[in-house]
Design an enzyme around this catalytic site. Structure first.
Site, PDB file in Angstrom:
ATOM      1  N   LYS A  14       0.837  -1.209   0.000  1.00 28.44           N
ATOM      2  CA  LYS A  14       0.000   0.000   0.000  1.00 28.44           C
ATOM      3  C   LYS A  14       0.872   1.259   0.000  1.00 28.44           C
ATOM      4  O   LYS A  14       0.694   2.144  -0.830  1.00 28.44           O
ATOM      5  CB  LYS A  14      -0.932   0.020   1.232  1.00 28.44           C
ATOM      6  N   ARG A  89     -10.177   0.555   8.551  1.00 25.25           N
ATOM      7  CA  ARG A  89      -9.648  -0.772   8.862  1.00 25.25           C
ATOM      8  C   ARG A  89     -10.631  -1.611   9.647  1.00 25.25           C
ATOM      9  O   ARG A  89     -10.314  -2.754   9.992  1.00 25.25           O
ATOM     10  CB  ARG A  89      -8.415  -0.579   9.723  1.00 25.25           C
ATOM     11  N   ARG A 161      11.123  -0.998  10.937  1.00 25.82           N
ATOM     12  CA  ARG A 161      10.007  -0.649  11.819  1.00 25.82           C
ATOM     13  C   ARG A 161       9.951  -1.591  13.011  1.00 25.82           C
ATOM     14  O   ARG A 161      10.185  -2.785  12.865  1.00 25.82           O
ATOM     15  CB  ARG A 161       8.684  -0.708  11.035  1.00 25.82           C
ATOM     16  N   ARG A 172      -0.322  -9.086  13.135  1.00 24.01           N
ATOM     17  CA  ARG A 172      -0.917  -8.060  12.266  1.00 24.01           C
ATOM     18  C   ARG A 172      -1.723  -8.707  11.141  1.00 24.01           C
ATOM     19  O   ARG A 172      -2.791  -8.213  10.773  1.00 24.01           O
ATOM     20  CB  ARG A 172       0.185  -7.160  11.681  1.00 24.01           C
TER      21      ARG A 172
END
Ligand code: AP5
Ligand code: MG
Ligand code: ZN
Length: 215
Positions: A14, A89, A161, A172
């Protein structure tokens, strides 16, 4: 006026596609994840709150995210369109977004669902590197920077990250399947979603997306 949503699991690409799309269509790229990471870096109250959830791979609560995303959409630079990355989301977030458009008279032109399987997502996220200065994204083997640890675009330092650890990545993906994937059906009912194979290479994915936008 072009109002777009990028949907898809963590690691689908994305953010990578958003950088190209915002330049091509000259619309702001709005990533709720980036907004939270900026707040974490600056040590704000919002950042402290978001970090508790992000480090575990959980979603930041709706009551925190929705206000921030809608406020961002009300800013002047979104008047000519926008590209949402990572929002909505949850079904509740999507309902609140629709309500915002009922109030303002706008609409979502297209929801772009980038489809990538789990093994590939894990491979991508575990090797991802991001530029501290400009946010450009790399992969240690798949899309390496020319000089190790240095951004091709701006010379900034690359980092990993904190939510790209193996354990957090699995969670996730799980959270995506449970809480975000229902949005695929949600937008199918509205009839404004396209599904894009996210595994065909960066340029092919980009070209498939732009064809759908311009269809
Ligand atoms: P967020 O920052 O949105 O992260 P995410 O959804 O987990 O998605 P990623 O950014 O990890 O993946 P991406 O699809 O952008 O992939 P990328 O382009 O980088 O959210 C982080 C956290 O914030 C959430 O977990 C949550 O806690 C919180 N949050 C954010 N929004 C929220 C909301 N609305 N509600 C509640 N909580 C929220 O690419 C990944 C890798 O793949 C890179 O290494 C890249 O080089 C490589 N790659 C990309 N494209 C290709 C390709 N075509 N071929 C091969 N490799 C590729
Ligand atoms: Mg991203
Ligand atoms: Zn950079």
């Amino acid at each position: 006026m072009l109002n777009l949503i990028l949907l898809g699991p963590p690691g689908a690409g994305k953010g990578t596609q958003a950088v190209k799309l915002k330049d091509k269509y000259n619309i702001p790229h709005i990533s709720t994840g980036d907004i939270f990471r900026k707040n974490i870096k600056e040590g704000t109250e919002l950042g402290k709150k978001a970090k508790e959830y992000m480090d575990k791979g959980e979603l930041v609560p709706d009551e925190v995210v929705i206000g921030i995303a809608i406020a961002r959409l009300r800013e002047g630079d979104c008047g000519g369109g926008f590209l949402l990355d990572g929002f909505p989301r949850t079904v509740h977030q999507a309902d609140e977004l629709s309500r915002h458009f009922e109030d303002t008279g706008g609409k979502i032109d297209l929801v772009i669902d980038i489809v990538v399987g789990k093994d590939e997502l894990v491979r991508r996220l575990s090797g991802r590197r991001v530029c501290k200065s400009c946010g450009a994204t790399y992969h240690v083997t798949g899309m390496p920077s020319k000089v190790d640890g240095v951004c091709d675009e701006c010379g900034g330092e690359l980092f990993q990250r904190t939510d790209d650890t193996e354990e957090t990545v699995s969670n996730r993906i799980e959270v995506y399947n449970q809480q975000t994937k229902p949005l695929v059906e949600y937008y199918e009912k509205k009839g404004n979603i396209v599904h894009i194979d996210g595994t065909t290479g960066l340029e092919n994915v980009f070209s498939d997306i732009t064809k759908s936008i311009e269809a």
